[in-house]
Enzyme design. Structure first.
Site, PDB file in Angstrom:
ATOM      1  N   GLU A 200       0.857  -1.198   0.000  1.00 32.27           N
ATOM      2  CA  GLU A 200       0.000   0.000   0.000  1.00 32.27           C
ATOM      3  C   GLU A 200       0.879   1.229   0.000  1.00 32.27           C
ATOM      4  O   GLU A 200       2.013   1.192   0.491  1.00 32.27           O
ATOM      5  CB  GLU A 200      -0.829   0.033   1.298  1.00 32.27           C
ATOM      6  CG  GLU A 200      -2.173  -0.626   1.187  1.00 32.27           C
ATOM      7  CD  GLU A 200      -2.956  -0.589   2.503  1.00 32.27           C
ATOM      8  OE1 GLU A 200      -3.900  -1.352   2.611  1.00 32.27           O
ATOM      9  OE2 GLU A 200      -2.604   0.198   3.401  1.00 32.27           O
ATOM     10  N   ARG A 292     -16.196  -8.184  13.754  1.00 33.84           N
ATOM     11  CA  ARG A 292     -16.505  -8.540  15.147  1.00 33.84           C
ATOM     12  C   ARG A 292     -16.861  -7.279  15.910  1.00 33.84           C
ATOM     13  O   ARG A 292     -16.773  -6.182  15.370  1.00 33.84           O
ATOM     14  CB  ARG A 292     -15.265  -9.167  15.780  1.00 33.84           C
ATOM     15  CG  ARG A 292     -14.062  -8.241  15.570  1.00 33.84           C
ATOM     16  CD  ARG A 292     -12.900  -8.564  16.430  1.00 33.84           C
ATOM     17  NE  ARG A 292     -11.662  -8.012  15.915  1.00 33.84           N
ATOM     18  CZ  ARG A 292     -11.194  -6.800  16.155  1.00 33.84           C
ATOM     19  NH1 ARG A 292     -11.891  -5.971  16.897  1.00 33.84           N
ATOM     20  NH2 ARG A 292     -10.057  -6.385  15.638  1.00 33.84           N
TER      21      ARG A 292
HETATM   22  P1  ADP Z   1      -3.993  -4.229  11.680  1.00 37.19           P
HETATM   23  O1  ADP Z   1      -5.070  -5.074  11.067  1.00 37.19           O
HETATM   24  O2  ADP Z   1      -2.714  -4.962  11.885  1.00 37.19           O
HETATM   25  O3  ADP Z   1      -4.455  -3.470  12.886  1.00 37.19           O
HETATM   26  P2  ADP Z   1      -4.511  -2.011   9.887  1.00 37.19           P
HETATM   27  O4  ADP Z   1      -4.528  -2.223   8.416  1.00 37.19           O
HETATM   28  O5  ADP Z   1      -5.836  -1.914  10.574  1.00 37.19           O
HETATM   29  O6  ADP Z   1      -3.621  -3.148  10.566  1.00 37.19           O
HETATM   30  O7  ADP Z   1      -3.661  -0.716  10.242  1.00 37.19           O
HETATM   31  C1  ADP Z   1      -3.397  -0.355  11.573  1.00 37.19           C
HETATM   32  C2  ADP Z   1      -2.829   1.050  11.612  1.00 37.19           C
HETATM   33  O8  ADP Z   1      -1.625   1.126  10.833  1.00 37.19           O
HETATM   34  C3  ADP Z   1      -3.725   2.131  11.014  1.00 37.19           C
HETATM   35  O9  ADP Z   1      -4.681   2.597  11.922  1.00 37.19           O
HETATM   36  C4  ADP Z   1      -2.699   3.186  10.655  1.00 37.19           C
HETATM   37  O10 ADP Z   1      -2.280   3.907  11.780  1.00 37.19           O
HETATM   38  C5  ADP Z   1      -1.522   2.368  10.154  1.00 37.19           C
HETATM   39  N1  ADP Z   1      -1.606   2.156   8.694  1.00 37.19           N
HETATM   40  C6  ADP Z   1      -2.074   1.060   8.052  1.00 37.19           C
HETATM   41  N2  ADP Z   1      -2.007   1.218   6.713  1.00 37.19           N
HETATM   42  C7  ADP Z   1      -1.479   2.425   6.481  1.00 37.19           C
HETATM   43  C8  ADP Z   1      -1.133   3.174   5.297  1.00 37.19           C
HETATM   44  N3  ADP Z   1      -1.325   2.664   4.081  1.00 37.19           N
HETATM   45  N4  ADP Z   1      -0.609   4.416   5.451  1.00 37.19           N
HETATM   46  C9  ADP Z   1      -0.399   4.926   6.687  1.00 37.19           C
HETATM   47  N5  ADP Z   1      -0.682   4.284   7.825  1.00 37.19           N
HETATM   48  C10 ADP Z   1      -1.218   3.048   7.750  1.00 37.19           C
END
Ligand code: ADP
Length: 500
Positions: A200, A292
């Site tokens: 990403e 969930r």
């Molecule tokens: P997980 O499922 O491991 O919790 P997430 O995809 O929900 O991972 O992402 C958790 C956090 O990581 C987000 O809230 C954000 O702070 C950071 N994050 C994830 N993807 C990105 C991105 N593409 N750019 C910037 N920060 C990101």
């Protein structure tokens, strides 16, 4: 309605679900490991069943044991809480095969939404904008380099099966890609048994804003507003609030409708959360779906008046949602602080042991969801969360004021905790102004670096005594204390962090 529900979880969320069952007149059956014999959820449930030794891989995560206990207890349904088996589609299937209702989405929806890449595809099909990146797994390092050049650095390598911030690697330049790919892959393999990774664009200073949805089996799906979860440490939420200070009516409607469209396209049923990253221009990009009940669900309950755990059980039983989209009115403001047994002054190291002294705050606008009591143990085997402290106010300012009052009242001894850390965030001028981003803690928080000298220690003791005296006279406002904290120093006039 169900007569008995088994709760396949522990700690505060098990207690939360026991309460929902009781409100519905349902008998609750708890499960416990050796480490949890005396736990609060075991004490509060109507029945409790032993499921094995302390490690969760031998107890709370063993599908067969949970199913056996459900059968033995005569429970008609299982609520998984969050974590453990909550997003495991095999568990959902096992329940179905045994004729037990799984209180959550169908296994197919868990499978599709739990896989971040599949979810991204589903969102694109539902015309929801996603964080720029790949829709297919990245197999080779040279492939990763090409993709990165296309979308531009920095990039984030993520695990398709990811969760809990694991399997993520930020890569700032080409030279780091190879090690990033390898690192993310091996971490994903060991954490999730699935080494598929994708890429990403790494967004700069985004906000994390998520939409709560709930759908019934009669084709109704409603969004319950947003939660702002930008205050994070290592990609894990620390403070959540609802509504978001950034989101206005129109933006809420746009995000809500996008989330509902995506849920409907996936045949989603029960409660779920669609997470977005939002840039400073208010553009929102789909991040992932959590299939969930979320840790932070109570802030939504407080501003909508809807009991999400109760609604989950009702929907699983086959009832219609008791409200339509136009019935959802947001009133007031709610904040949640995750109270952890960890030590902010030593790198947030988890702190385990007996809660020798423990008194929860209360009073107007305060709710505490906890799974502990005085004398209980914070064990090495599980997440060291002590409680979720929640405040409600008619507006954000009142919610903050009440939260500060509650943090001040909270008494925890025996283990280190992050209460002062929460206070420092809440009184920070940028927090007060609602200027949030997922980098907030990294940007403003500086842990004390120098070991404290004897003179400083003596000064601290004198300061503590003076403060104790002042507090006894009830003259000191919580906002004025602790002025040597690195947080305070970071925004005091003349501070080096203030010059940025
Ligand atoms: P997980 O499922 O491991 O919790 P997430 O995809 O929900 O991972 O992402 C958790 C956090 O990581 C987000 O809230 C954000 O702070 C950071 N994050 C994830 N993807 C990105 C991105 N593409 N750019 C910037 N920060 C990101």
């Amino acid at each position: 309605m169900f007569k008995k529900v088994l709760i396949a979880n522990r700690g505060e969320i098990a207690v939360r679900i026991i309460r929902a069952c009781r409100d519905l007149g349902i008998r609750s059956a708890a499960v416990f490991s050796d480490a949890d014999r005396g736990a609060l959820h075991v004490r509060l449930a109507d029945e409790a069943y032993h499921i094995g030794p302390p490690p969760s891989t031998e107890s709370y995560l063993v599908i067969d044991k949970i199913i056996d206990v459900a059968k033995k207890s005569g429970a008609e349904a299982i609520h998984p809480g969050y974590g453990f088996l909550a997003e495991n589609s095999k568990f959902g299937k096992a329940c179905k095969d045994t004729g037990i209702v799984f209180i959550g989405p169908p296994p197919e929806a868990i499978e599709m939404m739990g896989d971040k890449m599949a979810a991204r595809k589903a969102m694109l099909a539902a015309n929801v904008s996603v964080v720029p990146g790949t829709e297919e797994p990245v197999e080779r390092e040279d492939q990763a380099i090409n993709i990165a050049k296309n979308i531009g650095f920095p990039i984030l390598i993520k695990a398709a099966a990811g969760g809990g911030g694991k399997g993520m690697r930020i890569v700032a330049e080409e030279a780091e890609i190879k090690s990033g790919v390898r690192g993310a892959r091996s971490e994903a393999k060991s954490a999730f048994g699935d080494d598929r990774i994708y890429i990403e664009k790494y967004l700069g200073r985004p906000r994390h804003i998520e939409i709560q949805v709930i759908a019934d089996t009669h084709g109704n799906c409603v969004y319950l507003g947003e939660r702002e979860c930008s205050i994070q440490r290592r990609h894990q939420k620390v403070i959540e609030e609802a509504p978001s200070p950034l989101v206005d009516e129109l933006m809420r409607k746009k995000m809500g409708e996008a989330a509902v469209a995506a849920a409907e396209a996936a045949g989603y049923v029960n409660a779920g959360t669609v997470e977005f990253l939002v840039d400073q221009e208010k553009n929102f990009y789909f991040l992932e779906v959590n299939t969930r009940l979320q840790v932070e669900h109570p802030v939504t309950e407080m501003i909508t008046g809807i009991d999400l755990a109760v609604e989950q059980i009702r929907v699983a039983y086959g009832e219609k949602l008791s409200f339509a989209q136009e019935d959802i009115k947001i009133r007031g403001h709610a904040i949640e602080c995750r109270i952890y047994a960890e030590d902010p002054s030593s790198g947030f190291l988890p702190s385990t042991g007996l809660l020798r002294g423990y008194r929860e705050p209360s009073g107007p606008g305060i709710r505490v969801d906890s799974g502990v009591y005085e004398g209980a143990e914070i064990s090495v085997y599980y997440d060291p969360m002590i409680s979720k402290l929640l405040s409600y106010g008619i507006d954000r300012q009142q919610a903050v004021t009440r939260m500060l009052r509650a943090l001040e009242e909270y008494r925890i001894s025996g283990v280190a905790n992050n209460i002062e850390f929460h206070k420092d965030i809440l009184v920070h001028p940028e927090f007060a102004a609602g200027n949030l981003s997922t980098h907030f803690i990294d940007e403003y928080y500086r842990p004390a670096e120098e070991p404290i000298s004897e003179i400083e220690e003596a000064a601290a003791v004198i300061a503590a005594l003076t403060e104790h005296e002042a507090r006894n006279k009830l003259t000191l406002s919580p906002l004025k204390k602790n002025i040597t904290s690195p947080w305070k120093m970071s925004w005091r006039p003349g501070s080096e962090f203030n010059k940025k």
